[in-house]
Design an enzyme around this catalytic site. Structure first.
Site, short mmCIF file in Angstrom:
data_model
loop_
_atom_site.label_atom_id
_atom_site.label_comp_id
_atom_site.label_asym_id
_atom_site.label_seq_id
_atom_site.Cartn_x
_atom_site.Cartn_y
_atom_site.Cartn_z
N ASN A 15 0.91 -1.22 0.09
CA ASN A 15 -0.11 -0.10 0.13
C ASN A 15 0.87 1.28 0.12
O ASN A 15 1.49 1.65 1.11
CB ASN A 15 -0.75 0.03 1.35
N LYS A 17 0.14 4.27 -0.50
CA LYS A 17 -0.46 5.41 0.02
C LYS A 17 -0.29 6.53 -0.78
O LYS A 17 0.02 6.49 -2.16
CB LYS A 17 0.09 5.82 1.51
N HIS A 101 -9.58 1.66 4.85
CA HIS A 101 -8.42 1.64 5.31
C HIS A 101 -8.70 2.75 6.60
O HIS A 101 -9.40 3.56 6.44
CB HIS A 101 -7.21 2.10 4.47
N GLU A 103 -6.94 5.02 7.58
CA GLU A 103 -6.39 6.32 7.17
C GLU A 103 -7.81 7.06 6.48
O GLU A 103 -8.08 8.08 6.59
CB GLU A 103 -5.44 6.64 6.42
N GLU A 173 -5.96 -4.83 10.51
CA GLU A 173 -5.13 -3.60 10.79
C GLU A 173 -5.24 -2.88 12.25
O GLU A 173 -5.98 -1.83 12.03
CB GLU A 173 -5.12 -2.56 9.64
N GLY A 179 1.99 2.46 11.01
CA GLY A 179 2.98 3.48 10.70
C GLY A 179 3.79 3.68 11.95
O GLY A 179 4.27 4.97 12.05
N SER A 219 2.97 -2.08 10.51
CA SER A 219 4.46 -2.06 10.96
C SER A 219 4.95 -3.54 10.65
O SER A 219 6.08 -3.96 11.23
CB SER A 219 4.75 -1.61 12.25
#
Ligand code: PEP
Length: 259
Positions: A15, A17, A101, A103, A173, A179, A219
């Site tokens: 991904n 991003k 996701h 985000e 996730e 991250g 991560s």
């Protein structure tokens, strides 16, 4: 649920991003094709920004690496400025679409209900959704991780018929691991994946649930993929930061082979 009758090919997705120009994406795709040509029993995909999908599709050509999008809208066409339809993604060679996701949930107002509309639209256009689910730190500390995950799974998949479940991938996730450099321990990941599979068993059947791939994301790096992938219900990885360098991502994908 680690039943040998159900062989689930691990799936590892990069991904990217909001990263990589078209030129950078093409360079990565060409290098990745060569780096993973002998990967064996692992499915690999890259999810570039919308602007690079078409070029990456051409750069991948007939390689074993698949193409994924990072988001989609649920309508086929119309007055929806800025949006991209499932058919448009299919047209440029996408096979997978990341949906829900964290985000998108955090910064762009994605909800379980909008994710569900997207999952439905993607499946009805013969694309495969990667539905992202997972609790944040506050949820985990308040001991409500399972209820948050349950809501993400049940609402995200509401109305999805049994025959479409095998085309669906779930990405667990935990938001606190995305991250941050803090990875879920193998035990934490296994417990969450087992829980998701048990939910799918209740919603569909034990047999169907046993065939669904559940990726871990948060991560993932070359030095922790092996211990995660050996967990019986961990069927691959959704990789953010560590997917931006071709050697690092290729190493993760190669290490995800369970055989
Ligand atoms: C992600 O964004 O899906 C993700 C897992 O990111 P990272 O690997 O950087 O934690």
């Amino acid at each position: 649920m680690g039943d040998d009758r159900y062989v689930r090919t691990p799936i590892v997705i990069a991904n990217w991003k909001l990263n990589k120009t078209v030129g950078e994406a093409i360079k990565f795709a060409s290098a990745l094709r060569d780096a993973v040509s002998d990967v064996g029993s692992v499915e690999i995909a890259v999810a570039p920004a919308f602007t690079a999908l078409s070029s990456v599709s051409s750069a991948l050509g007939e390689s074993i690496v698949h193409l994924a999008a990072q988001d989609v809208f649920w309508e086929d066409d119309g007055a929806f400025t800025g949006e991209i339809s499932p058919a448009m993604l299919k047209d440029v060679g996408c096979e997978y679409v990341i949906i829900g996701h964290s985000e998108r949930r955090q910064f762009f107002g994605e909800t379980n209900e909008s994710a569900n509309r997207k999952v439905k639209a993607v499946l009805s256009n013969d694309l495969k959704p990667i539905l992202c689910v997972g609790e944040n730190l506050e949820d985990r500390e308040a001991d409500r991780a399972e209820s948050v995950i349950e809501n993400h799974v049940r609402t995200g998949l509401a109305g999805i018929p049994s025959e479409m479940l095998p085309s669906t991938v779930i990405a667990y996730e935990p938001v606190w691991a995305i991250g941050t450099g803090v990875t879920a321990t193998p035990d934490q990941a296994q417990l969450a994946h087992q829980f998701i599979r048990s939910l799918l068993s209740e919603m569909y059947s034990v047999e169907l649930a046993a065939g669904v791939r559940i990726q871990y994301g948060g991560s993932v790096k070359p030095d922790n993929i092996s211990e995660l992938i050996t967990q019986p219900d961990v069927d691959g990885a959704l990789v953010g930061g560590a997917s931006l360098e071709v050697e690092t991502f290729a190493q993760i994908a190669i290490s995800a082979n369970k055989q």
